[in-house]
Design an enzyme around this catalytic site. Sequence first.
Site, PDB file in Angstrom:
ATOM      1  CB  CYS A   1      34.970  66.353  -6.442  1.00 41.48           C
ATOM      2  SG  CYS A   1      34.022  65.548  -7.746  1.00 41.48           S
TER       3      CYS A   1
ATOM      4  CG  HIS B   1      32.026  64.568  -2.790  1.00 38.41           C
ATOM      5  ND1 HIS B   1      32.432  65.859  -3.044  1.00 38.41           N
ATOM      6  CD2 HIS B   1      31.771  64.018  -3.995  1.00 38.41           C
ATOM      7  CE1 HIS B   1      32.412  66.084  -4.345  1.00 38.41           C
ATOM      8  NE2 HIS B   1      32.014  64.974  -4.957  1.00 38.41           N
TER       9      HIS B   1
ATOM     10  CD  GLU C   1      32.465  67.370   0.184  1.00 39.05           C
ATOM     11  OE1 GLU C   1      33.386  66.587   0.480  1.00 39.05           O
ATOM     12  OE2 GLU C   1      32.222  67.724  -0.991  1.00 39.05           O
TER      13      GLU C   1
END
Lengths: 746, 233
Positions: B87, B204, B206
């Site tokens: 990002c 993302h 994560e």
Amino acid sequence: MLYRVTPMTRNEPPITPQLVAEHGLKPDEYERIIKLIGREPSFTELGIFSAMWNEHCSYKSSKVHLRTLPTQAPWVIQGPGENAGVVDIGDGLAVVFKMESHNHPSFIEPYQGAATGVGGILRDVFTMGARPIACLDALSFGDPAHPRTRHLVSGVVAGVGGYGNSFGVPTVGGQLRFHARYDGNCLVNAMAVGIAAADKIFYAKATGVGMPIVYLGSKTGRDGIHGASMASAEFDDDSEAKRPTVQVGDPFSEKLLLEACLEIMAKDCVIAIQDMGAAGLTCSAVEMGAKGDLGVDLNLDAVPCREVGMSAYEMMLSESQERMLMVLRPEKEAEAEAIFRKWGLDFAVVGFTTPSQRFVVRHGGQVMADLPIKELGDEAPVYRRPFVDSAKQPVIAPGAVPPPISNAEALRTLIGTPELCARRWVWEQYDHVILGNTVQRPGGDAAVVRVLDGPKALALTADVTPRYCEADPFEGGKQAVAEAWRNITAVGGRPLAVTDNLNFGNPERPEIMGQLVGCIRGIGEACRALEFPVVSGNVSLYNETNGRAILPTPTIGAVGLLDDFMRSATLAFKAGDEAILLIGETQGWLGQSLYLRDLCGREEGAPPPVDLDTERRNGDFARILIHENIATAVHDVSDGGLLVAIAEMAMASGIGAVLTAVSADIPSHAFWFGEDQARYVATVHSGAVDAIIARAGIAGVPVRRIGTTGGEALTVPGEQPLSVEELRARFEAWLPQYMAGTLVDP
Amino acid sequence: MKSAVVVFPGINRERDMARALKLISGREPSMVWHADTALPPATDLVVIPGGFSYGDYLRCGAIAARAPIMDAVRAHAAGGALVLGVCNGFQILCEAGLLPGVLMRNQALKFISRDLFLRVERSDSPFTRGYNAGQVIRVPVAHGEGNYVADAETLARLEDDGRVLFRYAAPDGSLDPAWNLNGASNAIAGIVNAGGNVLGMMPHPENHVEPEMGCTDGRGLFAGLVEALDRAA
């Protein structure tokens, strides 16, 4: 009377009745000031009084009624009166939360108004030592056809998102409504929720004489001067001219301020802390001193300023954002300063505490204000304003509402209306997954956010049905609380406490005051019955333009606890061939329903009454079904009634249903679209139905089977099946099309 | 796997990233401050997480690309070691010259926060060895400026050299402009540098690593990195 040092008034304008009026102070309030200090105030002092005594800061119209609200429970650590409420959630943790309005600024300058509303409420939460974990927003806008509405929606949503996304907190839920009564006054209510160690909560109360008062954060500019006073006045056609009183938000600075504050709190540097929100330096300094029975001596020459030549008056009234005031442990001052410098933030000792209980402001070697600190807050006028109860509306019998179209057609229409259509366009502009703890994303009954690494989680919601409040403030107030309680219950949460954000018109009008009083009574009654105390809140009055008030809108933000988020429910159907159960009784209440308003064109009648004992009994039963993993899906029944609730469960899953229930006593459209309270729809394995109904009978909870899940269509008895896919397309269509300007007739 | 997460002021997904790294590698990453000039010794993987570095009031990532720590990151990358930017991290790597191209405002000029589907273009990279080529994974995006843009020559080079690792796709893996929400050139969601050791991606991973949070499609990226580094050791 002893004459104290008269503050210097060199270069300050003389006090005239007109100047007093411009500060929002009534002649008798000005008399009160003179009596209190024994002389005419200086210009700076007049500004200070106007900041402390306006409605927004002093709650002068609402105070006597707010005192009736229940605020205590064994799990409440801190009720109203601090920056935010604090509730124990076990394991040494506490949830810190509050909701606050930023209505007037958002109407004038939607992006910055909404953004700084979010910033302000986040600051309230981390000021108390909590790390924010979620935000919610409750938004009310005017008629979609009003020329200004789209601009406001667009700006407000971008502002809420712009601030929260950059600050780094997920915005996980909220409300959005449209009604012509908000044409001249949109509402932006923002709620923030944080987690803190239960034994490390920070308060505003200063202790110790001679302690350094430290200014932290961004510099002070000329923005937001008189913001709190603006929030305490009605709008008229010239309100555009108030644009300069709207502050500008800087989420980047706020993020730094958060990290720096939490770091110095962890190092035990802080005695007292107060954020500079409404009325900035004035309010924060007075509050810290007054709460600690201490005086405060401020030296404005030390205040970090963004521009040169700012006067004492401007500095005291500036509402520049992202600023904090603290009393630090003197031995830790250097350590705290190093932390702030690391984060690139301003740090300045701007004063000290004194034993005198005076609020002294110095600038350029002169005393600009010297006022009794306790009285500034405590002696603010308190009004018992006259009020009249709203006229009771007639109860509308189900038989008195002839159905204009079939039930299937009614559903198709209703789910595509501004009131009931999908809010995806809004929440897809909010980062709702950051921090990695969002278990239930927006679109359900309540958001579910994991606490630390779990298994605990919080259920969060914001609710109110203003058209009910308008028709019957007492029942509407009850309903707002009951619905919040129900939404938390529907995901499996145990409701803990609420924050109330009371948005009303001009309290000097007895009928508006009657709405405020009625709603507060209803909220109090519901909160007592449901053991759901009010731990924080905010009052926003004078929400009217050219004499036309908003609908009474007491938004209830609520927090519930899940001991294990794996034992929670979502509203989507999970599989075919499951039984659909209705928990709660249906009388077919059409008064104030969306069916009556949006299909029959009649916004009238008494709203559905809320029986709080029933509410509790039914909700407790629904929660047990969730905790015992019996219910596979749960959804509360609210706006639009039963069929809308079932359609939402179908649309969320793509699984259809065949409904079989018929009601002999009431017309079918009243059965499917009535807005009777205390109801839930749940799905369970078909084999479990008999046992559940037997068990419900023992608990005194009406439960009946109303259909079976399966297929790709929703079938209402005796009518053509509706494709779930087509329903979903209609449900998702209105808001994006409206915002893109591609609707022919909004 | 010894990882280091670079923290610029205004970065806000560093905790999400640290949690995923710890969960999958079993080892807590070091958090490295922007004003530092060196990475912790023996760092295997440098991660630049998401957020709004320095507020991103200028071009996204433009200030961060010039922060003191970035010389160390450049040196780490130049030595062939692994760098992951997610990002804002992707934007910073572009601004720092470690990856070509730039991230422009989303096509619809609005922030987008939702799950999207990524097609994994190849699995023979240390970043994607946890996936199969052609696999479709569901990963959230949350950005206002994720519209990848590069000149035609650069795009051709990226494609010819197989440097596009992730593309926005429909749930069945087909390329469909309706699923390329930010309008990225060639539906690019993630690319590597010429050496293949620096990855920038907008989505993302994560945030999708725990089964109880509903989706684990992001795990493969971290698990693949752990495996790649173990193998190299």
